[in-house]
Design an enzyme around this catalytic site. Structure first.
Site, PDB file in Angstrom:
ATOM      1  N   ASP A  89       0.862  -1.175   0.000  1.00 14.65           N
ATOM      2  CA  ASP A  89       0.000   0.000   0.000  1.00 14.65           C
ATOM      3  C   ASP A  89       0.899   1.226   0.000  1.00 14.65           C
ATOM      4  O   ASP A  89       2.123   1.108  -0.082  1.00 14.65           O
ATOM      5  CB  ASP A  89      -0.929  -0.008   1.228  1.00 14.65           C
ATOM      6  CG  ASP A  89      -2.261   0.670   0.960  1.00 14.65           C
ATOM      7  OD1 ASP A  89      -2.255   1.854   0.550  1.00 14.65           O
ATOM      8  OD2 ASP A  89      -3.309   0.032   1.138  1.00 14.65           O
ATOM      9  N   HIS A 118      -2.892   3.878  -4.546  1.00 13.96           N
ATOM     10  CA  HIS A 118      -2.306   3.505  -3.255  1.00 13.96           C
ATOM     11  C   HIS A 118      -0.877   2.990  -3.434  1.00 13.96           C
ATOM     12  O   HIS A 118      -0.457   2.042  -2.763  1.00 13.96           O
ATOM     13  CB  HIS A 118      -3.151   2.425  -2.571  1.00 13.96           C
ATOM     14  CG  HIS A 118      -4.394   2.956  -1.929  1.00 13.96           C
ATOM     15  ND1 HIS A 118      -4.380   3.833  -0.867  1.00 13.96           N
ATOM     16  CD2 HIS A 118      -5.697   2.724  -2.206  1.00 13.96           C
ATOM     17  CE1 HIS A 118      -5.626   4.121  -0.505  1.00 13.96           C
ATOM     18  NE2 HIS A 118      -6.450   3.472  -1.320  1.00 13.96           N
ATOM     19  N   ASP A 144      -8.721  -0.007  -5.661  1.00 13.63           N
ATOM     20  CA  ASP A 144      -9.656   0.886  -4.973  1.00 13.63           C
ATOM     21  C   ASP A 144      -9.119   2.306  -4.866  1.00 13.63           C
ATOM     22  O   ASP A 144      -7.921   2.547  -4.931  1.00 13.63           O
ATOM     23  CB  ASP A 144      -9.968   0.344  -3.579  1.00 13.63           C
ATOM     24  CG  ASP A 144      -8.737   0.296  -2.687  1.00 13.63           C
ATOM     25  OD1 ASP A 144      -7.708  -0.217  -3.151  1.00 13.63           O
ATOM     26  OD2 ASP A 144      -8.809   0.770  -1.542  1.00 13.63           O
ATOM     27  N   GLU A 145     -10.039   3.232  -4.692  1.00 12.47           N
ATOM     28  CA  GLU A 145      -9.765   4.631  -4.347  1.00 12.47           C
ATOM     29  C   GLU A 145      -8.681   5.262  -5.229  1.00 12.47           C
ATOM     30  O   GLU A 145      -7.734   5.889  -4.746  1.00 12.47           O
ATOM     31  CB  GLU A 145      -9.378   4.747  -2.873  1.00 12.47           C
ATOM     32  CG  GLU A 145     -10.485   4.305  -1.935  1.00 12.47           C
ATOM     33  CD  GLU A 145     -10.101   4.391  -0.468  1.00 12.47           C
ATOM     34  OE1 GLU A 145     -10.969   4.712   0.353  1.00 12.47           O
ATOM     35  OE2 GLU A 145      -8.922   4.120  -0.139  1.00 12.47           O
ATOM     36  N   TYR A 195     -15.614  -4.579   8.721  1.00  9.97           N
ATOM     37  CA  TYR A 195     -14.345  -3.894   8.970  1.00  9.97           C
ATOM     38  C   TYR A 195     -14.034  -3.999  10.455  1.00  9.97           C
ATOM     39  O   TYR A 195     -14.622  -3.303  11.279  1.00  9.97           O
ATOM     40  CB  TYR A 195     -14.421  -2.439   8.500  1.00  9.97           C
ATOM     41  CG  TYR A 195     -13.978  -2.263   7.059  1.00  9.97           C
ATOM     42  CD1 TYR A 195     -14.297  -3.223   6.099  1.00  9.97           C
ATOM     43  CD2 TYR A 195     -13.242  -1.157   6.650  1.00  9.97           C
ATOM     44  CE1 TYR A 195     -13.895  -3.089   4.778  1.00  9.97           C
ATOM     45  CE2 TYR A 195     -12.836  -1.012   5.326  1.00  9.97           C
ATOM     46  CZ  TYR A 195     -13.159  -1.980   4.402  1.00  9.97           C
ATOM     47  OH  TYR A 195     -12.751  -1.848   3.096  1.00  9.97           O
ATOM     48  N   PHE A 196     -13.063  -4.851  10.776  1.00  8.26           N
ATOM     49  CA  PHE A 196     -12.746  -5.093  12.170  1.00  8.26           C
ATOM     50  C   PHE A 196     -11.777  -4.057  12.741  1.00  8.26           C
ATOM     51  O   PHE A 196     -11.360  -4.169  13.893  1.00  8.26           O
ATOM     52  CB  PHE A 196     -12.179  -6.506  12.347  1.00  8.26           C
ATOM     53  CG  PHE A 196     -13.233  -7.593  12.297  1.00  8.26           C
ATOM     54  CD1 PHE A 196     -14.548  -7.309  11.965  1.00  8.26           C
ATOM     55  CD2 PHE A 196     -12.897  -8.911  12.572  1.00  8.26           C
ATOM     56  CE1 PHE A 196     -15.508  -8.307  11.911  1.00  8.26           C
ATOM     57  CE2 PHE A 196     -13.848  -9.916  12.521  1.00  8.26           C
ATOM     58  CZ  PHE A 196     -15.161  -9.609  12.191  1.00  8.26           C
ATOM     59  N   THR A 244      -4.766  -1.461   9.422  1.00  2.94           N
ATOM     60  CA  THR A 244      -3.984  -1.236  10.640  1.00  2.94           C
ATOM     61  C   THR A 244      -3.508   0.206  10.824  1.00  2.94           C
ATOM     62  O   THR A 244      -2.520   0.447  11.511  1.00  2.94           O
ATOM     63  CB  THR A 244      -2.776  -2.195  10.679  1.00  2.94           C
ATOM     64  OG1 THR A 244      -1.945  -1.970   9.532  1.00  2.94           O
ATOM     65  CG2 THR A 244      -3.230  -3.635  10.727  1.00  2.94           C
ATOM     66  N   GLU A 245      -4.216   1.169  10.231  1.00  4.57           N
ATOM     67  CA  GLU A 245      -3.831   2.563  10.463  1.00  4.57           C
ATOM     68  C   GLU A 245      -3.696   2.868  11.957  1.00  4.57           C
ATOM     69  O   GLU A 245      -2.789   3.577  12.384  1.00  4.57           O
ATOM     70  CB  GLU A 245      -4.856   3.523   9.849  1.00  4.57           C
ATOM     71  CG  GLU A 245      -4.770   3.659   8.340  1.00  4.57           C
ATOM     72  CD  GLU A 245      -5.742   2.738   7.645  1.00  4.57           C
ATOM     73  OE1 GLU A 245      -6.132   3.036   6.512  1.00  4.57           O
ATOM     74  OE2 GLU A 245      -6.123   1.698   8.232  1.00  4.57           O
TER      75      GLU A 245
END
Length: 769
Positions: A191, A268, A334-335, A426-427, A477-478
């Site tokens: 990423d 990304h 994505d994005e 989304y955990f 994990t941000e």
């Protein structure tokens, strides 16, 4: 005499039930309890077919666990005595992953069509054993089990780009998945925050792009990541060698888990661009003389007009496929910020040559081209649901994360789909009250919400529903810097999702699952695993109805008893016992705890202050609807007395690019001299204060006049999270209604990572005094 016999029979039945209780997760398709139990001792042996390595490996896995918890080393294929037998047979109905178990006091038989099925049978048996070493008698209840899964894709994704976890920790993560019969480990290796896999042809990906200068604690803004080629200056990093990755793949395979790698493209990709800027639309962006390279200053995309970029990615994927035998390769997708493509001569030339009408079709061209390469290598491509933009690649599988709409669209087009919507999959979102949980990125996905998820949308026909391969949870994990916190975020939500994906829809029962979960929580404690005690928490929920505010208290634990106070004191089992919602008529602080068996559970009390004013409990009418992604407490969030905090995911209504216009009609006139609106600014999450807030009043509920407009005085580039009340004070007057308009900033300001994209406006309580 009859009473004595009846009592004896009753006691025997109760003892039998206690002995036979099993707590298997996921719930087996069929489980019939029998009398008695099989005792494991030093005379117990195992029986396996000769010359069957796959079965032998499963049996070894089982006997090693038994040895750890009992101390007994089970011998193999003994001619006499009690035995646990494993057999591969041809059994209809149960498929490749199903199994049959028969337990009686004289023996255990586990049968399946494949070693996969035997492995899952073993997992069920292991859940009847102690979690840790014991000297007590170890026995498995007599029972008959027939079991096989509902879905073929039962997964978990782990992001190691933002935060790196050592190989042994990745193996621990895989062990948890295996315990609950999950069979896919989606490994997010790449990423913008870091490159985590050795690529031998391009060594700078790990020499440079795997290492960054973190200023942790001062900023959680990932656009400010600073890569540095000088390892003496790098403060954070890491990567997996190809040998380490192969070892993890083998470890997972031994537990019937397929590792699906994700190599992010075309967006990304700031980390890759830091190492090889020539693959971007602006090759001039390279390391400065200081060696520093800020992610916010680099193009995030591969150049779609540069054939060299495609060759680069094909080389990378070639090495990836040599490591990962998975049928599926995930390419992200994505994005994608298409700004660089709009300003790139090569990309525009590509669009003209390929007759592409816009950058969305250019993205589709990019994805099609990469899929063609993967298909030529006998692999299948997975991408996030944005790969639908501009036209979906012919054989692509869609991973639907932006709700379920993308998955529904893809399934109706005849494509395979993996459902993983942010809610509830989304955990990285909170699983309990943010006041008692570790800092998270936002959102609110409780254990109960996860358990009640249905992966096949009602919008699909029975035939279209077959395109849903299954589901998975994602752990970004941000905000998860340690493995201990990663473990905490998936437990116990992952077992809940495992049951959703394995057990039939008709079997699922929240109360029953909750009861079976309790011994697992005890096991987590015994094994030193980190898990959320959100299951012990109390939710404090405002109810706005009939022009009044009531407070409801809820707990997900079926056996929990709630005690509460309204004066701010710490509740105990001597405090008021919650029976039903109670009405709020004044400002107060509610605190609540949950008790099991007259013991308050070991977490901080739930706490919420309520601000009571003349608007409390009244109905709110919006001119334009708030974002469905931030429902907070429902339509009347602005009058529920529940003030928002700096955690933006829970108590705010949001508007993306548009203004908020809210009207409250009091029904009968009230006297007022002040109106205020709460707002929040969180620069890193693209949330900004309104440009201004206009307050209007009405004496008839139809005609409004402005009493004051309050301009914002906080700079748009203020990066610390702030909450501000915009307040209008005026001469006391009688009013029947108020209207509040908050002017959205419109677009993220210059210099912001989201420059020129829609800004978010977050609002909370309207207070009338």
């Amino acid at each position: 005499m009859k009473k004595t016999i009846l009592l004896a029979c009753l006691l025997f039945t109760m003892l039998l039930q206690a002995q036979q209780a099993v707590h298997i997760i996921p719930q087996p398709l069929s489980l019939e309890m029998k009398a008695g139990s099989f005792v494991i001792d030093d005379k117990t042996s195992v029986k396996i077919p000769k010359n069957d390595k796959a079965t032998a490996d499963v049996v070894h896995f089982f006997t090693e666990y038994v040895k750890r918890v009992t101390g007994f080393s089970l011998k193999t294929n003994q001619p006499k005595g009690k035995a646990i037998a494993f057999s591969i047979e041809k059994i209809k109905e149960i498929g490749d992953e199903g199994y049959l178990i028969s337990v009686n006091p004289n023996g255990i038989l586990v049968k399946a069509n494949t070693s996969k099925g035997l492995f899952y049978g073993v997992q069920s048996l292991l859940q009847t054993l102690p979690f840790i070493r014991t000297n007590d008698l170890v026995q498995i209840p007599s029972m008959e089990i027939k079991d096989y899964p509902r879905f073929g894709w039962r997964g978990m994704m782990l992001d190691v780009s933002r935060h790196f976890f050592a190989p042994e920790l990745v193996k621990e993560f895989i062990d948890l998945l295996a315990t609950y019969k999950m069979n896919v480990f989606h490994w997010h290796l790449v990423d913008g925050a870091g490159w985590r896999l050795e690529i031998k042809k391009y060594p700078k990906l790990t020499q440079q792009a795997a290492w960054r200068v973190d200023d942790w604690g001062k900023s959680w803004n990932w656009s400010e990541i600073e890569f540095n080629a000088d390892r003496s200056k790098s403060t954070y990093g890491g990567y997996y060698t190809q040998e380490q990755a192969k070892d993890i793949v083998a470890y997972a395979n031994a537990r019937n888990i397929t590792v699906v790698p994700e190599i992010e493209m075309p967006g990304h990709s700031e980390a890759a661009m830091a190492a090889y800027p020539e693959m971007s639309c602006n090759p001039k962006n390279t390391f400065a003389q200081s060696g520093n390279f800020f992610a916010s200053k680099v193009e995030s995309n591969y150049c779609a007009g540069n054939d060299q970029a495609f060759a680069f990615l094909e080389d990378i994927l070639t090495e990836v496929m040599a490591i990962f035998p998975s049928k599926y390769i995930h390419i992200g997708g994505d994005e994608v910020d298409k700004t660089s493509w709009k300003n790139c001569a090569k990309c525009q030339a590509r669009m003209k040559k390929e007759h592409l009408k816009d950058e969305k079709e250019l993205q589709s061209y990019f994805i099609h081209r990469m899929e063609k390469f993967l298909v030529s290598k006998n692999r299948k491509m997975i991408g996030w649901d944005e790969i639908l933009e501009g036209g979906l690649a012919p054989e692509a599988t869609v991973m639907s994360w932006q709700g379920e709409a993308g998955g529904i669209e893809a399934a109706k087009m005849g494509h395979d789909v993996i459902m993983t919507p942010g809610t509830p999959c989304y955990f990285d979102h909170y699983q309990g009250d943010p006041e008692t949980e570790p800092l998270a990125i936002g959102g609110f996905n409780t254990l109960k919400k996860v358990y009640h998820y249905e992966p096949i949308p009602a919008e699909l026909t029975a035939e279209e529903g077959k395109r849903v391969l299954g589901s998975q949870a994602n752990l970004w994990t941000e905000y998860i810097p340690t493995y201990e916190q990663a473990e905490y975020m998936i437990l116990p939500r992952m077992p809940a999702l495992a049951e959703v994906l394995w057990s039939t829809k008709e079997q699922r029962n929240w109360e029953n699952f909750n009861q079976r979960l309790q011994p697992h929580l005890v096991g987590y404690e015994q094994k030193g695993l980190h898990y959320s005690k959100g299951n012990y928490k109390v939710d404090i929920k405002p109810i706005v109805a009939n022009n009044s505010l009531s407070i409801a208290l809820e707990t997900e634990n079926a056996d929990g008893v709630i005690y509460y106070t309204t004066d701010g004191s710490i509740p105990t089992i001597g405090s008021a016992k919650y029976e039903k919602p109670f009405v709020v008529t004044t400002s107060m602080t509610v605190k609540a705890v949950m008790a099991l068996h007259n013991k308050v559970m070991n977490i901080k009390p739930a706490e919420q202050s309520f601000t009571f004013n003349k608007a409390t409990g009244k109905t709110v009418v919006y001119e334009s609807k708030n974002s469905r992604y931030y429902p907070a407490n429902g339509a009347n969030t602005l009058t529920d007395g529940f003030r928002g905090t700096k955690e933006i995911g829970k108590q705010w209504h949001a508007f993306n690019g548009n203004d908020m216009v809210a009207t409250i009609d009091f029904g009968t006139p009230v006297t007022a001299s002040s109106i205020s609106l709460g707002c929040i600014q969180n620069w890193g999450q693209w949330v900004f204060f309104p440009q201004w807030v206009k307050f209007e009043t009405s004496v008839d509920g139809i005609n409004f006049k402005e009493v004051k407009t309050v301009a914002n005085t906080i700079p748009v580039d203020a990066r610390d999270t702030q909450i501000k009340d915009f307040t209008a004070k005026f001469a006391e007057q009688k009013i029947k209604a108020v209207r509040v308009t908050a002017k959205n900033l419109g677009q993220c300001p210059a210099g912001h990572p989201g420059e020129k994209q829609a800004a978010w406006l977050f609002v909370d309580e309207i207070i009338v005094e």
